[in-house]
Every structure is written in structure tokens, then in C-alpha cells.
Design a protein around this motif. Structure first.
Motif, PDB file in Angstrom:
ATOM      1  N   ALA A 184       0.815  -1.213   0.000  1.00  0.00           N
ATOM      2  CA  ALA A 184       0.000   0.000   0.000  1.00  0.00           C
ATOM      3  C   ALA A 184       0.850   1.265   0.000  1.00  0.00           C
ATOM      4  O   ALA A 184       0.386   2.330  -0.407  1.00  0.00           O
ATOM      5  N   THR A 185       2.097   1.150   0.459  1.00  0.00           N
ATOM      6  CA  THR A 185       2.925   2.356   0.604  1.00  0.00           C
ATOM      7  C   THR A 185       4.339   2.147   0.069  1.00  0.00           C
ATOM      8  O   THR A 185       4.860   1.034   0.060  1.00  0.00           O
ATOM      9  N   ILE A 186       4.953   3.241  -0.335  1.00  0.00           N
ATOM     10  CA  ILE A 186       6.340   3.204  -0.784  1.00  0.00           C
ATOM     11  C   ILE A 186       7.265   2.869   0.385  1.00  0.00           C
ATOM     12  O   ILE A 186       8.300   2.227   0.208  1.00  0.00           O
ATOM     13  N   ALA A 226      -7.470   1.735  -5.671  1.00  0.00           N
ATOM     14  CA  ALA A 226      -8.097   1.638  -6.991  1.00  0.00           C
ATOM     15  C   ALA A 226      -8.919   2.884  -7.297  1.00  0.00           C
ATOM     16  O   ALA A 226      -8.922   3.387  -8.425  1.00  0.00           O
ATOM     17  N   ARG A 227      -9.582   3.402  -6.272  1.00  0.00           N
ATOM     18  CA  ARG A 227     -10.393   4.611  -6.458  1.00  0.00           C
ATOM     19  C   ARG A 227      -9.509   5.802  -6.824  1.00  0.00           C
ATOM     20  O   ARG A 227      -9.821   6.578  -7.734  1.00  0.00           O
ATOM     21  N   PHE A 229      -0.258  -0.427  -9.944  1.00  0.00           N
ATOM     22  CA  PHE A 229      -0.913  -1.609 -10.495  1.00  0.00           C
ATOM     23  C   PHE A 229      -2.275  -1.263 -11.084  1.00  0.00           C
ATOM     24  O   PHE A 229      -2.590  -1.608 -12.226  1.00  0.00           O
ATOM     25  N   PHE A 230      -3.095  -0.549 -10.306  1.00  0.00           N
ATOM     26  CA  PHE A 230      -4.435  -0.208 -10.774  1.00  0.00           C
ATOM     27  C   PHE A 230      -4.411   0.891 -11.830  1.00  0.00           C
ATOM     28  O   PHE A 230      -5.308   0.973 -12.671  1.00  0.00           O
ATOM     29  N   SER A 231      -3.385   1.742 -11.808  1.00  0.00           N
ATOM     30  CA  SER A 231      -3.278   2.772 -12.837  1.00  0.00           C
ATOM     31  C   SER A 231      -3.148   2.136 -14.220  1.00  0.00           C
ATOM     32  O   SER A 231      -3.811   2.543 -15.174  1.00  0.00           O
ATOM     33  N   PHE A 232      -2.292   1.130 -14.325  1.00  0.00           N
ATOM     34  CA  PHE A 232      -2.141   0.422 -15.592  1.00  0.00           C
ATOM     35  C   PHE A 232      -3.416  -0.326 -15.948  1.00  0.00           C
ATOM     36  O   PHE A 232      -3.872  -0.331 -17.096  1.00  0.00           O
ATOM     37  N   LEU A 233      -4.006  -0.963 -14.973  1.00  0.00           N
ATOM     38  CA  LEU A 233      -5.178  -1.803 -15.205  1.00  0.00           C
ATOM     39  C   LEU A 233      -6.392  -0.983 -15.629  1.00  0.00           C
ATOM     40  O   LEU A 233      -7.127  -1.351 -16.557  1.00  0.00           O
ATOM     41  N   LEU A 234      -6.597   0.153 -14.971  1.00  0.00           N
ATOM     42  CA  LEU A 234      -7.804   0.939 -15.189  1.00  0.00           C
ATOM     43  C   LEU A 234      -7.705   1.921 -16.352  1.00  0.00           C
ATOM     44  O   LEU A 234      -8.710   2.422 -16.826  1.00  0.00           O
ATOM     45  N   LYS A 235      -6.488   2.172 -16.810  1.00  0.00           N
ATOM     46  CA  LYS A 235      -6.325   3.127 -17.907  1.00  0.00           C
ATOM     47  C   LYS A 235      -6.210   2.447 -19.268  1.00  0.00           C
ATOM     48  O   LYS A 235      -5.723   3.031 -20.220  1.00  0.00           O
ATOM     49  N   GLY A 236      -6.611   1.203 -19.327  1.00  0.00           N
ATOM     50  CA  GLY A 236      -6.592   0.503 -20.603  1.00  0.00           C
ATOM     51  C   GLY A 236      -5.226   0.066 -21.047  1.00  0.00           C
ATOM     52  O   GLY A 236      -4.994  -0.201 -22.228  1.00  0.00           O
ATOM     53  N   LYS A 237      -4.282  -0.047 -20.090  1.00  0.00           N
ATOM     54  CA  LYS A 237      -2.924  -0.459 -20.438  1.00  0.00           C
ATOM     55  C   LYS A 237      -2.773  -1.982 -20.422  1.00  0.00           C
ATOM     56  O   LYS A 237      -1.719  -2.503 -20.782  1.00  0.00           O
ATOM     57  N   GLY A 238      -3.808  -2.672 -19.967  1.00  0.00           N
ATOM     58  CA  GLY A 238      -3.752  -4.130 -19.960  1.00  0.00           C
ATOM     59  C   GLY A 238      -2.897  -4.699 -18.848  1.00  0.00           C
ATOM     60  O   GLY A 238      -2.441  -5.831 -18.919  1.00  0.00           O
ATOM     61  N   GLY A 239      -2.654  -3.927 -17.817  1.00  0.00           N
ATOM     62  CA  GLY A 239      -1.822  -4.392 -16.715  1.00  0.00           C
ATOM     63  C   GLY A 239      -0.378  -3.987 -16.895  1.00  0.00           C
ATOM     64  O   GLY A 239       0.017  -3.411 -17.906  1.00  0.00           O
ATOM     65  N   LEU A 240       0.431  -4.282 -15.905  1.00  0.00           N
ATOM     66  CA  LEU A 240       1.854  -3.954 -15.961  1.00  0.00           C
ATOM     67  C   LEU A 240       2.518  -4.670 -17.134  1.00  0.00           C
ATOM     68  O   LEU A 240       2.046  -5.735 -17.554  1.00  0.00           O
ATOM     69  N   SER A 295      -8.603   8.207 -10.872  1.00  0.00           N
ATOM     70  CA  SER A 295      -8.702   9.643 -11.097  1.00  0.00           C
ATOM     71  C   SER A 295      -7.353  10.340 -11.259  1.00  0.00           C
ATOM     72  O   SER A 295      -7.288  11.510 -11.594  1.00  0.00           O
ATOM     73  N   VAL A 296      -6.257   9.610 -11.039  1.00  0.00           N
ATOM     74  CA  VAL A 296      -4.916  10.178 -11.165  1.00  0.00           C
ATOM     75  C   VAL A 296      -4.146   9.404 -12.208  1.00  0.00           C
ATOM     76  O   VAL A 296      -3.998   8.191 -12.112  1.00  0.00           O
TER      77      VAL A 296
END
Length: 251
Positions: free
Chosen positions: A82-84, A241-242, A211-222, A246-247
Motif C-alpha cells: 500500500a505504501t512506498i 483503486a479509487r 498496479f491499478f493505474s495500468f489496469l484501469l487506464k486501458g494499459k492491460g496491466g503492468l 482519477s490520477v
């Protein structure tokens, strides 16, 4: 395969107890590691969700069986946090420590979001305009210039600046500001190199947001295919994920 295959590592006289002075035997930690080992070793399809109390040692209970499995079967694992801060702990302490104890040689690395890396083009634009003063007579700009000539990773955390320092968004890699194939520094892009490196690592440490940025932006995952994904602190996934929806600058 023995029902208690992880006893060699987590038992009262196991490898962890013998090599870690602060180690405390926890029967539920051993049970958790056995559940994970049983699923992956016996190739049981599906998902395994485990709820455990704070202080159980969930990270080690997850890492040990997965590391053995990755080594024995030449698999690839993705460990999400969850965190860096926890990412850094895994990279700097947990993984190297366990590999020494377990006598394993695995490649691994830390994959952060795009905006954690410097953009060479933006940084050089900053320098071409002359050193900017952030009420410091150009001291920070000079520091950035020296660092970017020496760094191998481009990770902005190496600069040891406050997270809200105004120079950071000025030089951080950004999805919206990326010139892509038109960038004169594309072959030396720190972020793209990290993505390439991650394809070769046995164990990739990353975070939910990326992980979710790639998944939710149509990148097909990492841009690599892990054989197993470990979701640490899974109760924080929904919020991550939420935010990722939006970012976009994490990509």
C-alpha cells in the motif's frame, strides 16, 4: 509433500529462529505460510485470502514460500504493497535478509509510479533556463544538476528533499508532459528503463496505485506477466483503486 513444509523455516528451531535474534515463534505465521505453500506447490487454481492480526509476521509468511516457489520453478512474483515505505523496507531489509538466510539468489527490484522518477527533458529544461532559486540562491537546482549526472536510477527519493518541495513536480516524470517517441532523451528515460528491468526480475515489488493505474487506464496491466501476485494490506486496495481511477501521472 509434508503438510508442514514450512516448519523448517518457521519452526521454533527453524532457519528464521536460528538466524534472527528478534525472531519469535508464532504458530499462526507458520500456518499461514503453509497455506500459501500448499496452494502454489500443488498448483491449486484460484485465490487465497488470509486475514491476520498485526504482529503476526504476514510479510515473511508470504515471502518465504513464494521465494522458494519462484526459485524452484523459475516463476515470477509480483508483491504489491500500500505504501512506498513498505516497498523500501522489502527491498532494503526483508528480501536481502531472507535470501541470505535461505541461501537463495533471486533478482528483484522496486517499481514505483512514474512521478517518483526524474524526467531528463524537464530537468534539462530547468537548467537551460538558468538555475531557479527556491529562496535558496539556486542551491537545490545545483544539487539536482549534480545528482542527475550521477544517479543510476533517477529515483527522486535519492535527493532527500521534503516531499512538498516545489522543485520536485517541476522535474518529475509525468504522463501528461511525456513527449514519448519525440523525446530526445527517450533512450535514457529512467522510468522506461525501470519498466524494462522489471521484466527481468524474479520478484517485483510495487504498489497498488501503480498496479491499478495500468489496469484501469486501458494499459492491460503492468508490462510483464507475473505467475503469482501477493496483495499485502489488501484492505487498502479499494481506496488505491479509487485514487488510481482519477490520477493518471503514475503511468
Amino acid at each position: 509433500m509434508k503438510d508442514n513444509a514450512m516448519h523448517e523455516y518457521f519452526g521454533e528451531k527453524g532457519l528464521l529462529s536460528s538466524n534472527l535474534s528478534s525472531y519469535e515463534y508464532r504458530i499462526y505465521q507458520e500456518e499461514m505460510s503453509n497455506l500459501i505453500w500448499d496452494m502454489i506447490e500443488n498448483n491449486r487454481p484460484g485465490r487465497l485470502a488470509i486475514e491476520a492480526s498485526t504482529g503476526l509476521g504476514k510479510t515473511f509468511a508470504s515471502l518465504v514460500p513464494v521465494m522458494l516457489w519462484v526459485k524452484n520453478y523459475r516463476k515470477k512474483a509480483l508483491f504489491l504493497t500500500a505504501t512506498i515505505t513498505l516497498q523500501e523496507q522489502l527491498i532494503r531489509k526483508d528480501l536481502p535478509g531472507l535470501m541470505k538466510i535461505m541461501n537463495l539468489d533471486l533478482s528483484y527490484g522496486n517499481l514505483k509510479g512514474r512521478n517518483n522518477y526524474v524526467c531528463r527533458r524537464l530537468a534539462n529544461n530547468l537548467f537551460s533556463q538558468g538555475y531557479l532559486s527556491f529562496n535558496d540562491s539556486g542551491e537545490v537546482s545545483s544539487k539536482v544538476f549534480s545528482w542527475i549526472c550521477e544517479t543510476d536510477t533517477g529515483d527522486l527519493a535519492e535527493l532527500s528533499l521534503p516531499s512538498d518541495h516545489p522543485v520536485l513536480p517541476t522535474i518529475a516524470s509525468s504522463f501528461h508532459k511525456c513527449s514519448g517517441q519525440h523525446c530526445p532523451y527517450r533512450e535514457a528515460c529512467f522510468y522506461n528503463q525501470k519498466l524494462k528491468d522489471a521484466r527481468e526480475w524474479d520478484i517485483v515489488i510495487s504498489n497498488y496505485h501503480l498496479f491499478f493505474s495500468f489496469l484501469l487506464k486501458g494499459k492491460g496491466g503492468l508490462p510483464f506477466s507475473p505467475d503469482i501476485i501477493i496483495f499485502d494490506e489488501a484492505h487498502k486496495m479499494v481506496d488505491a483503486a479509487r485514487k488510481a481511477s482519477s490520477v493518471e501521472d503514475s503511468l
